[in-house]
Write an enzyme that holds these catalytic residues in place. Structure first.
Site, PDB file in Angstrom:
ATOM      1  N   GLU A 191      14.245 -15.026   0.405  1.00 31.68           N
ATOM      2  CA  GLU A 191      14.548 -16.805   1.108  1.00 31.68           C
ATOM      3  C   GLU A 191      14.491 -17.553   1.035  1.00 31.68           C
ATOM      4  OE1 GLU A 191      16.023 -14.890   4.551  1.00 31.68           O
ATOM      5  OE2 GLU A 191      16.895 -13.604   5.004  1.00 31.68           O
ATOM      6  N   ASP A 207       1.142  -1.402  -0.280  1.00 21.84           N
ATOM      7  CA  ASP A 207      -0.214   0.010  -0.259  1.00 21.84           C
ATOM      8  C   ASP A 207       0.693   1.117  -0.011  1.00 21.84           C
ATOM      9  OD1 ASP A 207      -3.221   1.029   0.364  1.00 21.84           O
ATOM     10  OD2 ASP A 207      -1.857   2.168   2.271  1.00 21.84           O
TER      11      ASP A 207
HETATM   12  C1  NOJ Z   1      -4.633   2.865  -1.336  1.00 21.11           C
HETATM   13  C2  NOJ Z   1      -5.705   2.216  -0.864  1.00 21.11           C
HETATM   14  O1  NOJ Z   1      -5.851   1.234  -2.005  1.00 21.11           O
HETATM   15  C3  NOJ Z   1      -6.844   2.482  -0.186  1.00 21.11           C
HETATM   16  O2  NOJ Z   1      -7.846   2.320  -0.114  1.00 21.11           O
HETATM   17  C4  NOJ Z   1      -6.408   3.562   1.050  1.00 21.11           C
HETATM   18  O3  NOJ Z   1      -7.185   4.804   1.626  1.00 21.11           O
HETATM   19  C5  NOJ Z   1      -5.243   4.162   0.949  1.00 21.11           C
HETATM   20  N1  NOJ Z   1      -4.107   3.728   0.545  1.00 21.11           N
HETATM   21  C6  NOJ Z   1      -4.678   4.715   2.308  1.00 21.11           C
HETATM   22  O4  NOJ Z   1      -4.326   3.136   3.131  1.00 21.11           O
END
Ligand code: NOJ
Length: 555
Positions: free
Chosen positions: A270, A221
Site C-alpha cells: 500500500e 527477526d
Molecule cells: C536473531 C538475532 O539476530 C539474534 O541476535 C537474537 O539473539 C535472536 N534472533 C533472538 O531475537
C-alpha cells in the site's frame, strides 16, 4: 609488458552514485549497523541513533544502497535489544523518536534507504502485555497472547514439553503461580502466541507505525519461528537444537508463517517507494528458504548456507548454484552474506581451520584470515543478487576472541549450552580514528573494550591508503554501481579453472577467485578492474596470488 594492479586503483565514479534506482533491492548492497557499536554521540560508551545519523555520509561514500539497523527500541537489553518492551518507542540509551525521524530524513537526502529490525517472535518480559499477564495470574486473557501452560508431573513441576532454548536450557520458565511460559530464546524473551488475533493486529499496526515514519523496509527477526506446531508436541528422538537450527523442529519453519507474510505484504504494497522485507529464516534447505520469498510474501531472505560455507572453491560453487537454482523459480534475488552480529567475523573464521562452525574462540592466522576475507568479499560482490555487509568488515576487523568474561553481555554465553554464546566478539564498537579513548567511537570509552591494534584499522588510518581494506570496499562498491552486469540477473556462467579456483562470467564481467594457498596462472580476461591482492599480467596471462580474487571486464 607486466602490469601490477591492486585495490588502490582509482575507483570509477558512477552517475548513479546519488540517484535512487528502480527495483533497487534486487541487487542492493545493504550495510548492517549495530547501533550499540557504531558511533556514540553523547559519550556514554554506547552507540546511538544520533551517532548513526552523523556518520551517514561515511556510508554514502562507502557506496552502499541501504542501511539495516539492528533494534533500537525500548528494551531492558537482556538480548541487546532483541527483547522489545515497546515497539513504538526508541530506548533512551539510543535516543528518541525525533532522532529516528532525523536519521530517516537525512538518509533519504543522501539516497540511502533505511531498513529497521522487527522482532515478532517474542517480546521482552517487560512488555506491557506480559507484565499484565503475570500480574493477573492464571486465567488472565493476556496469558493467551503468549504460550502459558500448566506443567507436567504430579505437581506440574516439569516443563510442558521437551523443547530447549536456542540459548541453552529448557525453553520454559515457571512463574510463581505455577504456570510455565515458552521462550525459545532467553527467559526474558517470552514467545508470542500467533494464534491469538490480537498479536497479528498489533504487528500490522507496528508495521504501519514505522512505514508512516518513512522506513524503507524491515528485517524480520526469527522469521521462521512465529508459528508453532499445533499442540506444541515434543521433539522426536531426543534431537536437540544445534546453533540457530537447521533441523526440522516443531517450532521452526511451520507452513503457517506464510499466511502472516502474505498479509504483511499487502500492507507494505500500500505504501509508495518499493519498500521491502528481508527474512532471518533458518530452514533445513535453501528450497524451504525460497518459500519465504514467493512473489506475494517477502522480498529477500538471508543466505545462511552461504555464510556457513568454508573458503573452498568446490563448496562455494555448490552453494552458489544451489542458491541460484532455489531462488529462480520464485523470482527472488539471491542474497549473500559473510558476517553479522551473531557469528564470528569472517576475517577470523577464515583465519582458522575449516569446520569449526560460526562461533570461534581462536584468533587463528590473522594474515591469512584477512587475505581470504578480502577475497571472499570480492567474490560475494560479484554474484548476482543483493549483498549484506556487517559494520566493520570494511575495515577488515577480526573478532575479539579474548574478551574477559566480566565484560561479556551475550545471554547465550551465560546459559552455557545451546548456541555457543561468543557473539560479543563481533559486537565490539568499531574504530573511527587512531586516537581517542575509544578510537573515535565516542568520547566516553566503549561498552566492550577495543583492542589497541584497532587504531591502525580505523577509518582514519585506512582512508586514502592504497591497498587498505576500506579502499578495497570503496572501489568494489563503486565498480559494482558502474558495471551493469554486476549484481543483476540470476545466473553465472562458470568458466574452466584449475582446482581450487572459481571463475565465472556475467555478461562482460569476469570474476576469478583463487582459494588455494599457492599462486595460480589463468588467462587475463580483458581489462583488470580490481583485485584483492597484487595481480601481475603478462602477455594475456594473469598470476593471481594465494587467496585472492580478481575482477575483469571484456568491454
Ligand atoms: C536473531 C538475532 O539476530 C539474534 O541476535 C537474537 O539473539 C535472536 N534472533 C533472538 O531475537
Amino acid at each position: 609488458m607486466s602490469q601490477q594492479h591492486s585495490a588502490a586503483d582509482p575507483a570509477p565514479t558512477s552517475a548513479l552514485a546519488t540517484a535512487p534506482r528502480g527495483d533497487w533491492w534486487r541487487d542492493a548492497v545493504i550495510y548492517q549497523v549495530y547501533p550499540r557499536s557504531f558511533a556514540d554521540s553523547n559519550g556514554d560508551g554506547m552507540g546511538d541513533l544520533e551517532g548513526v545519523r552523523t556518520r551517514l555520509p561515511y556510508l554514502r561514500d562507502l557506496g552502499v544502497d541501504a542501511v539495516w539497523l539492528s533494534p533500537f527500541y525500548a528494551s531492558p537489553q537482556a538480548d541487546a535489544g532483541y527483547d522489545v518492551a515497546d515497539y513504538r518507542a526508541v530506548d533512551p540509551m539510543f535516543g528518541n523518536l525525533l532522532d529516528a525521524d532525523a536519521l530517516i530524513r537525512d538518509a533519504r537526502e543522501l539516497a540511502l534507504r533505511i531498513i529497521v529490525d522487527l522482532v515478532p517472535n517474542h517480546s521482552s518480559d517487560q512488555h506491557e502485555w506480559f507484565k499484565r499477564a503475570l500480574r493477573e495470574g492464571p486465567g488472565s486473557p493476556l496469558r493467551d497472547r503468549y504460550h502459558f501452560r500448566p506443567g507436567k508431573g504430579e505437581n506440574g513441576e516439569l516443563p510442558p514439553n521437551n523443547w530447549e532454548s536456542i540459548f541453552g536450557g529448557p525453553a520454559w520458565t515457571r512463574v510463581e503461580d505455577g504456570d510455565w511460559y515458552l521462550h525459545l530464546f532467553a527467559p526474558e524473551q517470552p514467545d508470542f502466541n500467533w494464534e491469538h488475533p490480537a498479536v497479528g493486529d498489533e504487528f500490522r499496526s507496528i508495521l504501519r507505525f514505522w512505514l508512516d515514519m518513512g522506513v524503507d523496509g524491515f528485517r524480520i527477526d526469527v522469521a521462521h519461528g512465529m508459528v508453532k506446531a499445533p499442540g506444541l508436541p515434543d521433539i522426536g528422538d531426543g534431537d536437540q537444537l544445534k546453533l540457530l537450527g537447521n533441523d526440522v523442529m516443531p517450532f521452526f519453519d511451520q507452513d503457517g508463517v506464510h499466511d502472516i507474510y502474505r498479509q504483511w505484504r499487502l500492507i507494505l504494497d500500500e505504501y509508495a517507494g518499493e519498500r521491502i522485507f528481508v527474512a532471518e529464516a533458518w530452514t533445513p534447505t535453501v528450497e524451504r528458504t525460497a518459500n519465504y520469498v514467493r512473489p506475494d510474501e517477502l522480498h529477500q531472505a538471508f543466505n545462511f548456507q552461504y555464510l556457513g560455507t568454508h573458503w573452498d572453491a568446490e563448496e562455494l560453487r555448490k552453494v552458489v548454484d544451489l542458491t541460484l537454482e532455489a531462488m529462480r523459480p520464485v523470482g527472488a534475488p539471491a542474497t549473500w552474506v559473510l558476517s553479522n552480529h551473531d557469528v564470528t567475523r569472517h576475517a577470523t573464521r577464515f583465519a582458522n581451520p575449516a569446520g569449526l562452525g560460526t562461533q570461534i574462540r581462536s584468533a587463528g592466522d590473522r594474515e591469512t584470515g584477512l587475505r581470504r576475507a578480502r577475497a571472499a568479499t570480492l567474490l560475494m560482490l560479484a554474484l548476482p543478487g543483493s549483498a549484506y555487509v556487517y559494520q566493520g568488515e570494511e575495515l577488515g576487523l577480526p573478532d575479539v576472541v579474548d574478551l574477559p568474561d566480566e565484560v561479556r553481555q551475550d545471554p547465550a554465553y551465560f546459559r552455557g549450552a545451546g548456541q555457543d554464546g561468543f557473539r560479543d566478539g563481533c559486537r565490539v564498537p568499531i574504530p573511527w580514528t587512531r586516537e581517542g579513548s575509544s578510537y573515535g567511537f565516542g568520547e566516553g570509552g566503549s561498552w566492550l573494550p577495543q583492542p589497541a591494534e584497532w587504531a591502525e584499522l580505523s577509518v582514519e588510518a585506512q582512508t586514502g591508503v592504497a591497498g587498505s581494506t576500506l579502499e578495497l570496499y570503496r572501489s568494489a562498491l563503486a565498480v559494482r554501481r558502474a558495471e551493469p552486469d554486476l549484481g543483476a540477473g540470476d545466473s553465472v556462467e562458470w568458466l574452466k579453472a584449475p582446482e581450487g579456483v572459481l571463475a565465472f562470467r556475467r555478461g562482460e564481467f569476469v570474476c576469478v577467485a583463487n582459494t588455494t594457498a599457492e599462486p595460480v596462472t589463468t588467462p587475463a580476461h580483458g581489462r583488470l578492474l580490481l583485485a584483492s591482492g597484487e595481480v601481475a599480467e603478462t602477455d594475456g596471462e594473469a598470476r593471481i596470488p594465494a587467496d585472492t580474487t580478481a575482477w575483469w571486464t571484456t568491454a
